[in-house]
Design a protein around this motif. Structure first.
Motif, PDB file in Angstrom:
ATOM      1  N   HIS A  76       0.747  -1.259  -0.402  1.00 29.02           N
ATOM      2  CA  HIS A  76       0.182   0.285  -0.121  1.00 29.02           C
ATOM      3  C   HIS A  76       0.443   1.052   0.147  1.00 29.02           C
ATOM      4  O   HIS A  76       0.225   2.519  -1.084  1.00 29.02           O
ATOM      5  CB  HIS A  76      -0.885  -0.645   1.405  1.00 29.02           C
ATOM      6  N   TYR A 105       1.243  -8.045  -8.160  1.00 38.43           N
ATOM      7  CA  TYR A 105      -0.192  -8.337  -8.776  1.00 38.43           C
ATOM      8  C   TYR A 105      -0.109  -9.493  -9.257  1.00 38.43           C
ATOM      9  O   TYR A 105      -0.850 -10.354  -9.057  1.00 38.43           O
ATOM     10  CB  TYR A 105      -0.919  -7.753  -9.084  1.00 38.43           C
ATOM     11  N   THR A 109      -1.584 -11.309  -4.663  1.00 38.30           N
ATOM     12  CA  THR A 109      -2.736 -10.632  -5.349  1.00 38.30           C
ATOM     13  C   THR A 109      -3.236  -9.377  -5.037  1.00 38.30           C
ATOM     14  O   THR A 109      -2.620  -8.386  -4.914  1.00 38.30           O
ATOM     15  CB  THR A 109      -3.924 -11.372  -4.023  1.00 38.30           C
ATOM     16  N   ARG A 110      -4.128  -8.676  -5.549  1.00 38.41           N
ATOM     17  CA  ARG A 110      -4.550  -6.997  -4.888  1.00 38.41           C
ATOM     18  C   ARG A 110      -5.168  -6.880  -4.110  1.00 38.41           C
ATOM     19  O   ARG A 110      -5.095  -4.762  -3.604  1.00 38.41           O
ATOM     20  CB  ARG A 110      -5.463  -7.706  -6.277  1.00 38.41           C
ATOM     21  N   SER A 111      -4.769  -7.560  -2.941  1.00 36.24           N
ATOM     22  CA  SER A 111      -5.185  -7.397  -1.612  1.00 36.24           C
ATOM     23  C   SER A 111      -4.692  -6.053  -1.062  1.00 36.24           C
ATOM     24  O   SER A 111      -3.383  -6.281  -0.650  1.00 36.24           O
ATOM     25  CB  SER A 111      -5.568  -8.174  -0.506  1.00 36.24           C
ATOM     26  N   THR A 113      -3.485  -2.672  -1.870  1.00 35.77           N
ATOM     27  CA  THR A 113      -4.043  -1.780  -2.397  1.00 35.77           C
ATOM     28  C   THR A 113      -5.311  -0.845  -2.653  1.00 35.77           C
ATOM     29  O   THR A 113      -6.591  -1.392  -2.995  1.00 35.77           O
ATOM     30  CB  THR A 113      -3.578  -2.246  -3.795  1.00 35.77           C
ATOM     31  N   THR A 114      -5.581  -0.390  -3.745  1.00 34.46           N
ATOM     32  CA  THR A 114      -6.925   0.580  -4.623  1.00 34.46           C
ATOM     33  C   THR A 114      -6.869  -0.798  -6.222  1.00 34.46           C
ATOM     34  O   THR A 114      -8.235  -0.384  -6.374  1.00 34.46           O
ATOM     35  CB  THR A 114      -6.475   1.410  -5.301  1.00 34.46           C
ATOM     36  N   GLY A 115      -5.874  -1.834  -6.431  1.00 28.89           N
ATOM     37  CA  GLY A 115      -6.590  -2.715  -6.899  1.00 28.89           C
ATOM     38  C   GLY A 115      -5.952  -1.965  -8.663  1.00 28.89           C
ATOM     39  O   GLY A 115      -6.386  -2.519  -9.731  1.00 28.89           O
ATOM     40  N   GLY A 150      -8.167  -8.414 -11.843  1.00 30.09           N
ATOM     41  CA  GLY A 150      -8.431  -6.724 -11.882  1.00 30.09           C
ATOM     42  C   GLY A 150      -9.880  -6.506 -12.519  1.00 30.09           C
ATOM     43  O   GLY A 150     -10.923  -7.614 -13.198  1.00 30.09           O
ATOM     44  N   ASP A 151     -10.620  -5.195 -11.464  1.00 25.13           N
ATOM     45  CA  ASP A 151     -12.098  -5.531 -11.794  1.00 25.13           C
ATOM     46  C   ASP A 151     -12.986  -3.840 -11.098  1.00 25.13           C
ATOM     47  O   ASP A 151     -11.901  -3.411 -10.941  1.00 25.13           O
ATOM     48  CB  ASP A 151     -12.537  -6.128 -10.037  1.00 25.13           C
TER      49      ASP A 151
END
Length: 253
Positions: A76, A105, A109-111, A113-115, A150-151
């Motif tokens: 983060h 990533y 994972t994207r956990s 962060t903002t992703g 990604g989402d």
């Protein structure tokens, strides 16, 4: 002072620093120490005072260097530094930190962060006009963004993505695809209702006049292409199909 104020200072001086360090030393465990440091660094990075920003960079460096095992905070923190440098036009530094998060990533994972750090990396490449990296940016924002979780759940995220891709595709000569993205961004910009009834500001799109005008020009540019109409029609069907499939997967529509 409330129990949380000691690590949410919006200003900085010797007394504040002394009190902060004393409370930090009394904190239990590296997990909390890293988190308190990161939060305080974030407040200072967004200060209007240059000296406070410098202190924010220093504190964030401590998070990353002193607590490397605290991945949630360090990843983060790297993204926050990337955001800071991107905002201030230091594209070399922004790219450095966004690449760290993007690599995370792809291996984790994207956990935490903002992703969206991989999209921010693509934005940095675009803004710094690194043509030799445009293809990489395109793949990061499409194939790999989709493959690596990604989402785009919020309307403002969808607008950011569509605007970014419209500009990137245009620079790459993908005029029809650029037009598709620009058209999607323009449609999104007309949404004025809150996305969630209990959270009136979440997902709200804030598009300035210049951005909207540029999107309109990109959307119209495809119509002025010199590609013969017969070939353009076939190409358009293929591009539209690919675009629609990707856009549907990423936005859930």
């Amino acid at each position: 002072m409330s129990k949380d104020d000691w690590y949410r200072n919006t200003d900085w001086n010797d007394q504040i620093e002394s009190e902060f360090e004393a409370r930090l030393n009394r904190s239990r465990g590296n997990y909390y120490k890293a988190q308190y440091l990161r939060i305080q660094a974030g407040y200072l990075l967004y200060s209007s005072k240059t000296e406070n920003q410098k202190k924010g960079i220093q504190l964030m460096g401590r998070v990353i260097n002193d607590y490397p095992e605290e991945t949630f905070s360090t990843i983060h923190g790297n993204e926050q530094l990337g955001d800071y440098y991107l905002k201030n036009g230091d594209y070399e530094q922004a790219e450095k930190y966004f690449r760290i998060v993007t690599d995370h990533y792809h291996s984790n994972t994207r956990s935490g962060t903002t992703g969206l750090a991989d999209l921010k990396l693509s934005e940095t490449v675009l803004l710094s006009d690194q043509e030799d990296k445009f293809q990489e940016a395109y793949e990061l924002s499409t194939i790999k963004f989709n493959q690596k979780g990604g989402d785009l759940g919020l309307n403002d995220q969808k607008f950011y993505y569509a605007t970014l891709m419209a500009n990137l595709c245009l620079r790459m000569g993908k005029t029809e695809e650029a037009s598709e993205y620009a058209n999607s961004a323009l449609k999104l910009s007309t949404i004025t209702e809150p996305q969630f009834s209990r959270h009136k500001t979440v997902g709200i799109i804030k598009a300035d006049k210049n951005t909207i005008e540029r999107l309109k020009k990109i959307n119209e540019k495809s119509l002025a292409t010199t590609t013969p109409i017969s070939k353009r029609a076939n190409s358009g069907k293929r591009n539209s199909s690919t675009f629609n499939k990707l856009w549907s997967r990423l936005t859930g529509k």
